[in-house]
Design an enzyme around this catalytic site. Structure first.
Site, mmCIF file in Angstrom:
data_model
loop_
_atom_site.group_PDB
_atom_site.id
_atom_site.type_symbol
_atom_site.label_atom_id
_atom_site.label_comp_id
_atom_site.label_asym_id
_atom_site.label_seq_id
_atom_site.Cartn_x
_atom_site.Cartn_y
_atom_site.Cartn_z
ATOM 1 N N ASP A 45 -140.294 76.633 3.265
ATOM 2 C CA ASP A 45 -140.899 76.098 4.489
ATOM 3 C C ASP A 45 -140.001 76.407 5.688
ATOM 4 O OD1 ASP A 45 -143.007 73.850 5.529
ATOM 5 O OD2 ASP A 45 -141.084 73.673 6.553
ATOM 6 N N TYR A 50 -137.212 77.712 14.109
ATOM 7 C CA TYR A 50 -135.952 77.601 13.356
ATOM 8 C C TYR A 50 -135.089 78.869 13.514
ATOM 9 C CZ TYR A 50 -138.495 73.945 10.647
ATOM 10 O OH TYR A 50 -139.236 72.870 10.236
ATOM 11 N N LYS A 75 -144.528 78.206 11.098
ATOM 12 C CA LYS A 75 -145.210 77.324 12.063
ATOM 13 C C LYS A 75 -145.248 77.943 13.451
ATOM 14 C CE LYS A 75 -143.166 73.582 9.372
ATOM 15 N NZ LYS A 75 -141.801 74.019 9.054
ATOM 16 N N HIS A 108 -147.164 73.495 14.899
ATOM 17 C CA HIS A 108 -145.932 72.723 14.688
ATOM 18 C C HIS A 108 -145.990 71.308 15.273
ATOM 19 C CE1 HIS A 108 -141.430 73.524 13.766
ATOM 20 N NE2 HIS A 108 -141.731 72.268 13.531
#
Ligand code: A2P
Length: 271
Positions: A45, A50, A75, A108
């Site tokens: 995930d 990120y 996301k 997100h």
């Protein structure tokens, strides 16, 4: 049940019950993903924000495991939602991941424009670039809006959920609508690990606090995404399929709820 057990989603696709989370894994991401895949994890995930999709992709490639055996989630970031750049954002994520489709693409946060973004994601799904469509940090009213305006039920809602923060109304709603429920920060970013009651329960089963919490979530039918960059913890978080909590112990952890978030409230975020 084991680390590779899959749950059927409302769109017919299947998702492994446990993922390695990589939020803030930074430069340790690639090694962590490789370690997890070696141990038997088949679900990763990540998210565009990120900034580690490349490392995730490299690890997947280097693992030598067949693409179709690994379930990859990423996301769509808020700025891309607001600017209507869904196609571009997915293309960039796929390129970084080195993949031609993602198994699950999530909105997100419910940033302004999320219904339009969702509609574009439905097109991208038809084009084969997304297997399953979901959302993250959506409360019931956000889900209702998507439903009312598109008629398509998301496959997943990913929400903060751990012993201190249990939105059971949302969980029940998702169960009722057959929306798969994923817990982000299942360990409350570590905050729940030192709870004396959880440690006490752990003694009975010879398991750590982390294992007790993750098992509790699994028994509630929740998909778990624990994050760690340490091999011993990545292993520990996967060693939860050889025991079961009694109903009484599940109930004891249910009773620890304080509705206390560690992350932002989805009705009030400023990013
Ligand atoms: P680390 O990556 O250094 O192992 P959550 O998934 O709830 O956000 O929690 C993640 C945090 O908990 C990270 O700081 C991670 O640190 C730590 N963590 C993950 N697994 C364990 C574990 N089994 N025991 C203790 N801490 C853990």
């Amino acid at each position: 049940m084991n680390l590779q057990t899959r749950i059927r989603l409302n769109d017919g696709n299947e998702i492994p019950v446990e993922a390695l989370g990589v939020f803030q894994s930074a430069e340790a991401t690639k090694e962590a993903v490789l370690t997890a895949l070696k141990i038997g994890y088949r679900h990763i995930d990540t998210a565009a924000v990120y900034q580690n999709e490349e490392a995730v992709g490299q690890a997947i490639k280097e693992s030598g495991i067949l693409r179709e055996e690994i379930f990859v989630t990423t996301k769509l970031w808020n700025e891309d939602i607001r600017q209507g750049r869904v196609r571009e954002a997915l293309a960039a994520s796929l390129q970084k991941l080195g993949l031609d489709y993602v198994d699950l693409y999530l909105i997100h946060w419910p940033a302004e424009g999320y219904v339009e973004a969702y509609k574009t994601m439905l097109e991208l799904q038809k084009e084969g670039k997304i297997r399953s469509i979901g959302v993250s940090n959506f409360k019931i009213h956000h889900l209702e809006k998507v439903l009312a305006e598109t008629g398509v039920v998301p496959a997943i809602d990913q929400m903060e959920f751990h012993p201190q923060m249990q939105d059971n109304q949302l969980l029940a709603y998702c169960k009722d609508k057959n929306i798969g429920f994923e817990a982000w920060s299942p360990l409350g970013r570590g905050a729940c690990l030192n709870n004396p009651q959880i440690i006490e329960i752990g003694r009975k089963y010879n398991k750590t606090g982390a294992q007790i919490i993750l098992r509790w979530l699994l028994q509630k039918g929740i998909i778990i995404l624990p994050k760690s960059v340490h091999e011993d913890r990545i292993r520990e978080n996967a060693a939860i399929y050889d025991f079961a909590l009694t109903d009484q112990d599940v109930e004891a952890i249910n009773n620890l709820n304080e509705n206390k978030r560690i992350g932002p409230d989805p009705d009030n975020f400023d990013f």
